[in-house]
Design an enzyme around this catalytic site. Structure first.
Site, mmCIF file in Angstrom:
data_model
loop_
_atom_site.group_PDB
_atom_site.id
_atom_site.type_symbol
_atom_site.label_atom_id
_atom_site.label_comp_id
_atom_site.label_asym_id
_atom_site.label_seq_id
_atom_site.Cartn_x
_atom_site.Cartn_y
_atom_site.Cartn_z
ATOM 1 N N GLU A 198 -50.605 44.064 -33.613
ATOM 2 C CA GLU A 198 -49.553 43.653 -32.691
ATOM 3 C C GLU A 198 -48.721 44.818 -32.179
ATOM 4 O OE1 GLU A 198 -48.455 39.345 -34.606
ATOM 5 O OE2 GLU A 198 -47.500 41.103 -35.493
ATOM 6 N N PRO A 199 -49.307 45.694 -31.390
ATOM 7 C CA PRO A 199 -48.510 46.792 -30.845
ATOM 8 C C PRO A 199 -47.548 46.300 -29.761
ATOM 9 C CG PRO A 199 -50.721 46.825 -29.909
ATOM 10 C CD PRO A 199 -50.711 45.720 -30.929
ATOM 11 N N GLY A 200 -46.329 46.746 -29.806
ATOM 12 C CA GLY A 200 -45.350 46.410 -28.772
ATOM 13 C C GLY A 200 -44.899 47.692 -28.090
ATOM 14 N N CYS A 255 -16.886 49.486 -20.185
ATOM 15 C CA CYS A 255 -15.589 49.729 -20.813
ATOM 16 C C CYS A 255 -15.757 49.690 -22.314
ATOM 17 C CB CYS A 255 -14.576 48.709 -20.339
ATOM 18 S SG CYS A 255 -14.094 49.053 -18.667
ATOM 19 N N GLU A 256 -16.296 50.781 -22.832
ATOM 20 C CA GLU A 256 -16.667 50.857 -24.235
ATOM 21 C C GLU A 256 -16.979 52.332 -24.497
ATOM 22 O OE1 GLU A 256 -17.166 48.330 -26.640
ATOM 23 O OE2 GLU A 256 -17.577 50.077 -27.904
ATOM 24 N N TYR A 300 -28.752 52.417 -32.292
ATOM 25 C CA TYR A 300 -29.496 53.219 -33.285
ATOM 26 C C TYR A 300 -29.362 54.725 -33.092
ATOM 27 C CZ TYR A 300 -32.364 48.899 -32.635
ATOM 28 O OH TYR A 300 -32.820 47.634 -32.458
ATOM 29 N N GLY A 359 -45.860 48.498 -34.918
ATOM 30 C CA GLY A 359 -44.989 49.532 -35.479
ATOM 31 C C GLY A 359 -45.428 50.959 -35.228
ATOM 32 N N TYR A 418 -37.922 47.685 -25.578
ATOM 33 C CA TYR A 418 -36.608 47.325 -26.133
ATOM 34 C C TYR A 418 -35.453 47.882 -25.300
ATOM 35 C CZ TYR A 418 -39.870 46.317 -29.850
ATOM 36 O OH TYR A 418 -40.952 45.858 -30.545
ATOM 37 N N ARG A 450 -30.063 51.035 -26.827
ATOM 38 C CA ARG A 450 -30.656 51.635 -28.030
ATOM 39 C C ARG A 450 -29.868 52.816 -28.576
ATOM 40 N NH1 ARG A 450 -35.197 53.778 -28.211
ATOM 41 N NH2 ARG A 450 -35.694 53.211 -30.352
HETATM 42 C C1 LIG Z 1 -41.518 43.759 -33.396
HETATM 43 C C2 LIG Z 1 -42.778 43.262 -33.930
HETATM 44 C C3 LIG Z 1 -43.979 43.863 -33.545
HETATM 45 C C4 LIG Z 1 -44.062 45.048 -32.630
HETATM 46 O O1 LIG Z 1 -43.473 46.188 -33.153
HETATM 47 P P1 LIG Z 1 -43.574 47.576 -32.362
HETATM 48 O O2 LIG Z 1 -42.818 48.516 -33.225
HETATM 49 O O3 LIG Z 1 -42.929 47.368 -31.050
HETATM 50 O O4 LIG Z 1 -45.016 47.897 -32.245
HETATM 51 C C5 LIG Z 1 -45.155 43.331 -34.034
HETATM 52 N N1 LIG Z 1 -45.145 42.268 -34.866
HETATM 53 C C6 LIG Z 1 -44.001 41.672 -35.253
HETATM 54 C C7 LIG Z 1 -44.065 40.502 -36.132
HETATM 55 C C8 LIG Z 1 -42.790 42.154 -34.814
HETATM 56 O O5 LIG Z 1 -41.669 41.563 -35.216
#
Ligand SMILES: *Cc1c(COP(=O)(O)O)cnc(C)c1O
Length: 432
Positions: free
Chosen positions: A291-293, A362-363, A335, A249, A391, A331
């Site tokens: 868990e960085p994404g 077409c939107e 959002y 997050g 994303y 996105r």
């Molecule tokens: C989406 C998600 C993440 C990653 O979130 P980011 O905002 O991309 O860092 C980590 N853990 C879980 C369980 C998630 O659903």
């Protein structure tokens, strides 16, 4: 000047990424095109891995949340950077396993895993399954039993902190489809049920409080709540939980003026809480997962488009249409997300045009961004939308039967294709 250090301007007044001229990339691979900078991805990986080393003596693991961008090459890179991954579907699991990603470093999430997906996860021997609810717990215990296996699990907990909004709020029980609530006793009940089961082994607890968060406080509070829960579990059951997964997050730069915290600061501050609470409660410091994404890949990629029609509607707005849109970047329509948009072949020209960047679907809502300041642009110019690494491709669709774009990885001036663009044949391959 840009949202990522990998972006620059060359002597031709063109935007570069990872040492490659973006207009040359557009020529070679066509548009729309997504371009990732490998050095930037690796730099982000190392910041997180380094902080686990520094704050927990290496007693933890960084899991790349692969829903942000999932493909074979990203799994190879994060594996090379000594990270694990989290996956949220059988499809992501399959992709990771297809490049030999070590199953024991995979963590499987999801609020409604199918029976088939749980079976696949157990068969593959994934390291941790993060159990979301009691229905899943029962199924998993049964599946593991049938296979004569004991499966290591964590529980997804709702810590009662909602950081999805700009000002985070502390609520007793958040309205979320994910996880078990602390407040109602549901989480403790889950723990006791799991401890009594034969085929699951409860290793830890997990929380994830939101995404694109700019403050440190909600992360600190989450760590505090989770450490208290580990203490409560010990008090009520005598069992010491040894692993804590604090989710992802962390916010990134979408706009030049965005000021996310340095990841080190999040990590340092949260570690202080974890270490302090462990001492206060006489608990061992748990093995920490994060868990960085978005923060691994988000700012490392850009999307290149070719300008088509430019429509000036006097006193209303100017539409600049591009050869992609919500199909490769949903996105904005989902959002109203902010993005920097620049004209890649006229990067330093005076910005005299206020424009809405429209996609080709077409939107009416198919926009990439509104009220962008651009130089005067015309058909054939190349636009770059920045920070499209998370994303975007992973949420892409084939709406209007538009093929998904190719994805290219650049590194030190060299570009290589990592995902082919779809063909019309790909589009009809499952039609009967
Ligand atoms: C989406 C998600 C993440 C990653 O979130 P980011 O905002 O991309 O860092 C980590 N853990 C879980 C369980 C998630 O659903």
């Amino acid at each position: 000047m840009f949202v990522s250090d990998g972006l620059n301007i060359n002597e031709k007044n063109h935007l570069t990424i990872g040492g490659c001229d973006t207009t040359e990339l557009a020529k070679e691979f066509g548009t729309s095109l997504i371009v990732y900078d490998e050095n930037e991805i690796r730099k982000n990986c190392r910041a997180f891995v380094g902080s686990i080393q520094k704050n927990y003596n290496g007693n933890g693991r960084v899991l790349y949340a692969s829903k942000a961008f999932s493909c074979k090459e990203i799994y190879r890179i994060v594996n090379d950077e000594n990270m694990g991954i989290d996956v949220v579907s059988g499809g992501e699991l399959y992709t990771a396993l297809s490049v030999g990603f070590p199953a024991e470093k995979i963590c499987f999430h999801g609020n409604n895993k199918k029976h088939s997906e749980l079976t696949e996860a157990v068969d593959a021997g994934v390291g941790r399954i993060v159990v979301d609810n009691l229905t899943e717990l029962e199924s998993l215990n049964r599946i593991a039993g049938e296979k004569g296996k004991k499966v290591s699990i964590m529980f997804r907990i709702k810590p009662g902190i909602d950081a999805h909004t700009h000002d985070f709020v502390r609520t007793g029980q958040i309205d979320s489809k994910f996880g078990l609530a602390l407040e109602t006793g549901e989480a403790m009940q889950g723990v006791k049920t799991a401890l009594a089961m034969e085929n699951v082994e409860l290793k830890g607890v997990h929380c994830h409080i939101g995404s694109q968060i700019f403050d440190i406080d909600p992360f600190e509070l989450a760590a505090e709540v989770m450490m208290k829960f580990i203490k409560d579990i010990k008090d009520e059951t005598g069992v010491t939980i040894t692993e804590l997964n604090l989710g992802g997050g962390f916010g990134i730069k979408y706009l030049v003026d965005d000021k996310p915290e340095a990841y080190e600061n999040y990590m340092d501050n949260v570690a202080k809480i974890v270490n302090k609470k462990a001492e206060e409660y006489s608990l061992p410091v748990p093995f920490i997962y994060i868990e960085p994404g978005r923060s691994i890949v988000g700012a490392t990629a850009i999307t290149l488009y070719t300008v088509g029609a430019v429509k000036r509607i006097p006193n209303i707005r100017n539409y600049v249409s591009v050869d992609g849109g919500m199909v490769d970047n949903p996105r904005y329509i989902l959002y109203q997300s902010d993005y920097e948009v620049v004209c890649a072949n006229k990067i330093n020209n005076e910005k005299a045009l206020t424009a809405t960047i429209a996609g080709k679907c077409c939107e009416s809502g198919d926009l990439i961004q509104e009220n962008v300041q651009l130089p005067e642009v015309e058909a054939g110019d190349i636009l770059a939308v920045l920070s499209t690494g998370a994303y975007n491709y992973s949420m892409a669709s084939n709406y209007n039967r538009i093929p998904r774009p190719p994805v290219v990885m650049v590194k030190d001036g060299q570009a290589r294709l990592i995902i082919k663009g779809e063909s019309y044949e790909d589009i009809i391959k499952n039609d009967i």
